[in-house]
Design a protein around this motif. Sequence first.
Motif, short mmCIF file in Angstrom:
data_model
loop_
_atom_site.label_atom_id
_atom_site.label_comp_id
_atom_site.label_asym_id
_atom_site.label_seq_id
_atom_site.Cartn_x
_atom_site.Cartn_y
_atom_site.Cartn_z
N ARG A 76 -79.14 -73.90 -9.42
CA ARG A 76 -78.10 -73.16 -9.23
C ARG A 76 -78.57 -71.81 -8.57
O ARG A 76 -78.07 -71.19 -7.88
CB ARG A 76 -77.43 -72.65 -10.42
N TRP A 77 -79.85 -71.36 -9.18
CA TRP A 77 -80.39 -70.09 -8.54
C TRP A 77 -80.83 -70.32 -6.98
O TRP A 77 -80.48 -69.24 -6.35
CB TRP A 77 -81.68 -69.78 -9.38
N SER A 78 -81.26 -71.48 -6.88
CA SER A 78 -81.68 -71.90 -5.45
C SER A 78 -80.54 -71.50 -4.27
O SER A 78 -80.57 -71.12 -3.07
CB SER A 78 -82.14 -72.91 -5.37
N TYR A 79 -79.45 -71.55 -4.84
CA TYR A 79 -77.99 -71.50 -3.90
C TYR A 79 -77.82 -69.91 -3.33
O TYR A 79 -77.24 -69.95 -2.36
CB TYR A 79 -76.82 -72.19 -4.73
N ALA A 80 -78.40 -68.88 -4.24
CA ALA A 80 -78.22 -67.61 -4.04
C ALA A 80 -79.36 -67.33 -2.94
O ALA A 80 -79.18 -66.31 -2.46
CB ALA A 80 -78.40 -66.71 -5.40
N LEU A 81 -80.25 -68.11 -2.42
CA LEU A 81 -81.34 -67.76 -1.68
C LEU A 81 -80.82 -67.87 -0.14
O LEU A 81 -80.95 -67.27 0.78
CB LEU A 81 -82.31 -68.69 -1.78
N GLY A 82 -79.82 -68.47 0.04
CA GLY A 82 -79.13 -68.71 1.55
C GLY A 82 -80.02 -69.74 2.28
O GLY A 82 -79.37 -70.56 3.09
N GLY A 83 -81.29 -69.97 2.09
CA GLY A 83 -82.04 -70.99 2.80
C GLY A 83 -82.02 -72.15 2.45
O GLY A 83 -81.35 -72.52 1.14
N VAL A 84 -82.66 -73.31 2.93
CA VAL A 84 -82.40 -74.81 2.29
C VAL A 84 -83.73 -75.20 1.73
O VAL A 84 -83.62 -76.33 1.00
CB VAL A 84 -81.86 -75.62 3.30
N ASP A 85 -84.69 -74.57 2.08
CA ASP A 85 -85.79 -75.04 1.88
C ASP A 85 -86.39 -75.60 0.23
O ASP A 85 -86.45 -76.61 -0.26
CB ASP A 85 -87.33 -74.48 2.07
N ALA A 133 -80.94 -82.42 6.72
CA ALA A 133 -80.68 -82.58 8.14
C ALA A 133 -80.28 -81.14 8.94
O ALA A 133 -80.58 -81.14 10.24
CB ALA A 133 -79.41 -83.28 8.21
N HIS A 134 -80.41 -80.14 8.17
CA HIS A 134 -79.92 -78.83 8.77
C HIS A 134 -81.40 -77.99 8.84
O HIS A 134 -81.40 -76.87 9.49
CB HIS A 134 -78.98 -77.94 7.90
N ALA A 135 -82.43 -78.68 8.57
CA ALA A 135 -83.74 -78.39 8.70
C ALA A 135 -84.14 -78.06 10.25
O ALA A 135 -83.99 -78.90 10.99
CB ALA A 135 -84.71 -78.82 8.00
N ALA A 136 -85.22 -77.14 10.54
CA ALA A 136 -85.55 -76.96 11.99
C ALA A 136 -86.82 -77.93 12.17
O ALA A 136 -87.22 -78.32 13.44
CB ALA A 136 -86.00 -75.71 12.28
N ASP A 137 -87.47 -78.22 11.04
CA ASP A 137 -88.72 -79.08 10.96
C ASP A 137 -88.45 -80.25 10.67
O ASP A 137 -88.29 -80.85 9.70
CB ASP A 137 -89.90 -78.55 10.15
N PRO A 138 -88.77 -81.52 11.81
CA PRO A 138 -88.46 -82.86 11.53
C PRO A 138 -89.25 -83.54 10.72
O PRO A 138 -89.09 -84.50 10.05
CB PRO A 138 -88.43 -83.38 12.85
N HIS A 139 -90.69 -82.94 10.48
CA HIS A 139 -91.61 -83.26 9.84
C HIS A 139 -91.20 -83.36 8.26
O HIS A 139 -91.16 -84.31 7.51
CB HIS A 139 -93.12 -82.45 9.94
#
Length: 194
Positions: A76-85, A133-139
């Motif tokens: 839940r806290w990670s959603y406040a970060l905005g990023g996906v990692d 799937a929204h990540a820029a890094d395919p690895h």
Amino acid sequence: MFIATHDKPRDQREDAPTLPEGPARAALELAVRRLDYAEQDREPASMSEALAGIARCYRALASYPTAMDFMHQALRWSYALGGVDQRVELLCELAELSCEAADAADGEDGERQRDLARDCARDMAFEGARVAAHAADPHWEIKVLLRASDVLDRCGDHDDAITMQTRAMTLMVRHPDVADSIADGQSAATGRLM
């Protein structure tokens, strides 16, 4: 606002282990102290990581319901970060943790607990793959897809696991520069499902 409730006695689960002196107890005490510091600033990344640390400690103690509670709070806290990692990492960890909880469920309510834990594992695996799937890094996306595939296989969803592997292999073909480093570490898992 998200509030961690690690220090309230009413939140202590009946199945939470009593901790003997030793490394497990020291690790948990350190993780709780880290959460205390994170709560002072209420910064989402610190809160999420501190809560996940407590979840990992309970996971190591095989106290899966308590571990899952803390991992859900971290998510839940990670959603406040905005990023996906961090969110994807926690989704993968929660999926794997749910598989362990399903494997460990027993007692008169064990079958229902197993079903609920596997449902959670599936949901987290699919969500992790979707968000990755929204990540820029395919690895990184390939690794997430393979982790999701492993979780789905453990849950008995072999067709969905193969679909995730196929997505990962498609990315490997499109990005051969990252395929070699991943294929070496994942060849055993891929061969097991095929």
